[in-house]
Motif scaffolding. Structure first.
Motif, PDB file in Angstrom:
ATOM      1  N   UNK A  20       1.000  -1.186   0.072  1.00 17.33           N
ATOM      2  CA  UNK A  20       0.323   0.102   0.016  1.00 17.33           C
ATOM      3  C   UNK A  20       0.888   1.350  -0.156  1.00 17.33           C
ATOM      4  N   UNK A  21       2.045   0.943   0.002  1.00 23.44           N
ATOM      5  CA  UNK A  21       3.189   2.318  -0.021  1.00 23.44           C
ATOM      6  C   UNK A  21       2.860   2.934  -1.282  1.00 23.44           C
ATOM      7  N   UNK A  22       2.766   4.424  -1.304  1.00 21.29           N
ATOM      8  CA  UNK A  22       2.720   5.034  -2.588  1.00 21.29           C
ATOM      9  C   UNK A  22       4.190   5.075  -3.300  1.00 21.29           C
ATOM     10  N   UNK A  23       4.068   5.209  -4.414  1.00 20.26           N
ATOM     11  CA  UNK A  23       5.385   5.385  -5.260  1.00 20.26           C
ATOM     12  C   UNK A  23       6.273   6.659  -4.757  1.00 20.26           C
ATOM     13  N   UNK A  24       5.241   7.770  -4.392  1.00 17.54           N
ATOM     14  CA  UNK A  24       6.086   8.943  -4.112  1.00 17.54           C
ATOM     15  C   UNK A  24       7.073   8.772  -3.011  1.00 17.54           C
ATOM     16  N   UNK A  25       6.864   7.768  -2.068  1.00 16.99           N
ATOM     17  CA  UNK A  25       7.676   7.553  -0.897  1.00 16.99           C
ATOM     18  C   UNK A  25       9.041   7.050  -1.243  1.00 16.99           C
ATOM     19  N   UNK A  26       9.325   6.017  -2.100  1.00 20.92           N
ATOM     20  CA  UNK A  26      10.400   5.481  -2.394  1.00 20.92           C
ATOM     21  C   UNK A  26      11.168   6.401  -3.304  1.00 20.92           C
ATOM     22  N   UNK A  27      10.378   7.187  -4.230  1.00 22.57           N
ATOM     23  CA  UNK A  27      11.082   8.078  -4.861  1.00 22.57           C
ATOM     24  C   UNK A  27      11.632   9.433  -4.227  1.00 22.57           C
ATOM     25  N   UNK A  28      10.796   9.799  -3.267  1.00 18.16           N
ATOM     26  CA  UNK A  28      11.560  10.887  -2.088  1.00 18.16           C
ATOM     27  C   UNK A  28      12.611  10.152  -1.499  1.00 18.16           C
ATOM     28  N   UNK A  29      12.492   9.147  -0.999  1.00 25.99           N
ATOM     29  CA  UNK A  29      13.570   8.458  -0.407  1.00 25.99           C
ATOM     30  C   UNK A  29      14.761   8.190  -1.070  1.00 25.99           C
ATOM     31  N   UNK A  30      14.728   7.968  -2.319  1.00 25.34           N
ATOM     32  CA  UNK A  30      15.643   7.682  -3.255  1.00 25.34           C
ATOM     33  C   UNK A  30      16.590   9.031  -3.597  1.00 25.34           C
ATOM     34  N   UNK A  31      15.719  10.048  -3.853  1.00 28.03           N
ATOM     35  CA  UNK A  31      16.245  11.430  -4.254  1.00 28.03           C
ATOM     36  C   UNK A  31      17.123  11.957  -2.858  1.00 28.03           C
ATOM     37  N   UNK A  32      16.453  11.666  -1.725  1.00 27.31           N
ATOM     38  CA  UNK A  32      17.198  12.138  -0.362  1.00 27.31           C
ATOM     39  C   UNK A  32      18.694  11.334  -0.163  1.00 27.31           C
ATOM     40  N   UNK A  33      18.420   9.993  -0.473  1.00 29.85           N
ATOM     41  CA  UNK A  33      19.451   9.113  -0.463  1.00 29.85           C
ATOM     42  C   UNK A  33      20.704   9.804  -1.195  1.00 29.85           C
ATOM     43  N   UNK A  34      20.481   9.995  -2.664  1.00 29.53           N
ATOM     44  CA  UNK A  34      21.455  10.377  -3.532  1.00 29.53           C
ATOM     45  C   UNK A  34      21.834  11.686  -3.249  1.00 29.53           C
ATOM     46  N   UNK A  35      20.949  12.678  -2.683  1.00 32.41           N
ATOM     47  CA  UNK A  35      21.520  13.969  -2.369  1.00 32.41           C
ATOM     48  C   UNK A  35      22.652  13.880  -1.299  1.00 32.41           C
ATOM     49  N   UNK A  36      22.300  13.079  -0.214  1.00 28.96           N
ATOM     50  CA  UNK A  36      23.425  12.785   0.921  1.00 28.96           C
ATOM     51  C   UNK A  36      24.679  12.509   0.201  1.00 28.96           C
ATOM     52  N   UNK A  37      24.556  11.671  -0.791  1.00 29.84           N
ATOM     53  CA  UNK A  37      25.784  11.409  -1.624  1.00 29.84           C
ATOM     54  C   UNK A  37      26.533  12.407  -2.356  1.00 29.84           C
ATOM     55  N   UNK A  38      26.111  13.615  -2.378  1.00 29.17           N
ATOM     56  CA  UNK A  38      26.331  14.702  -3.300  1.00 29.17           C
ATOM     57  C   UNK A  38      25.959  14.696  -4.684  1.00 29.17           C
ATOM     58  N   UNK A  39      24.805  13.864  -4.826  1.00 27.49           N
ATOM     59  CA  UNK A  39      24.274  13.806  -6.423  1.00 27.49           C
ATOM     60  C   UNK A  39      22.972  14.310  -6.341  1.00 27.49           C
ATOM     61  N   UNK A  40      22.900  15.231  -7.455  1.00 28.86           N
ATOM     62  CA  UNK A  40      21.678  15.928  -7.665  1.00 28.86           C
ATOM     63  C   UNK A  40      21.374  15.735  -9.093  1.00 28.86           C
ATOM     64  N   UNK A  41      19.958  15.469  -9.397  1.00 30.29           N
ATOM     65  CA  UNK A  41      19.668  15.353 -10.735  1.00 30.29           C
ATOM     66  C   UNK A  41      18.314  16.344 -11.095  1.00 30.29           C
ATOM     67  N   UNK A  42      18.130  16.496 -12.365  1.00 28.89           N
ATOM     68  CA  UNK A  42      17.296  17.475 -12.965  1.00 28.89           C
ATOM     69  C   UNK A  42      16.014  16.862 -13.532  1.00 28.89           C
ATOM     70  N   UNK A  43      16.081  15.497 -13.760  1.00 29.27           N
ATOM     71  CA  UNK A  43      14.949  14.791 -14.237  1.00 29.27           C
ATOM     72  C   UNK A  43      15.146  13.559 -13.508  1.00 29.27           C
ATOM     73  N   UNK A  44      13.809  12.901 -13.530  1.00 30.46           N
ATOM     74  CA  UNK A  44      13.786  11.396 -12.909  1.00 30.46           C
ATOM     75  C   UNK A  44      12.945  10.545 -13.886  1.00 30.46           C
TER      76      UNK A  44
END
Length: 157
Positions: A125-149
């Motif tokens: 029942x977890x919405x996709x938005x949760x893992x997308x935001x989790x992934x973007x935050x995880x990568x951002x912590x590693x210094x990785x930024x993206x313009x498009x997903x």
């Protein structure tokens, strides 16, 4: 229906003061939305970083383990991984999974999985938005930024 693509979900999220608009089967960008079917060489943003997220939750109710079941000699997830890797536009491929077995298969196909998705965002029942935001935050912590997903589901590569 948008240009032949169904938008199953659409939402906006603000992550560290960057606004993202998300929708299935759509290329997502900061403060804008670009349709996948119109994204080609003539509309490509050459100076933008593009991330492909491949979601592969282990707990399928209808077909358990479907993301790693063989299809024409390869695990199902391998097809999405290979298509993402073959794209000249995608800068990084990330597999979001809660399964060590799926992570190991992703690694066999050249995609590192730095951590497994937490159980609380891996339910049926977890919405996709949760893992997308989790992934973007995880990568951002590693210094990785993206313009498009781009979201590449293994069941519809």
């Amino acid at each position: 229906m948008v240009n032949g693509f169904t938008k199953n979900i659409s939402f906006e999220a603000e992550i560290n003061n960057s606004c993202f608009t998300f929708a299935y089967f759509t290329l997502f960008g900061k403060n804008q939305e670009i349709e996948v079917d119109t994204w080609n060489d003539s509309t490509m943003y050459l100076d933008k970083k593009i991330l492909a997220i491949i979601p592969a939750r282990a707990g399928s109710k209808g077909l358990p383990g479907k993301n790693i079941k063989p299809l024409l000699g390869r695990p199902l997830i391998a097809w999405s991984i290979e298509q993402a890797q073959a794209s000249k536009y995608i800068d990084e491929v990330f597999v979001s999974t809660d399964s060590k077995e799926t992570a190991d298969i992703a690694k066999e196909y050249g995609v590192s999985v730095p951590s497994l998705r937490p159980a609380e965002i891996s339910t049926d029942t977890s919405p996709s938005s949760e893992f997308i935001i989790y992934t973007l935050n995880l990568l951002r912590e590693q210094g990785k930024e993206f313009d498009y997903v781009i979201l590449l589901e293994p069941t519809s590569p």
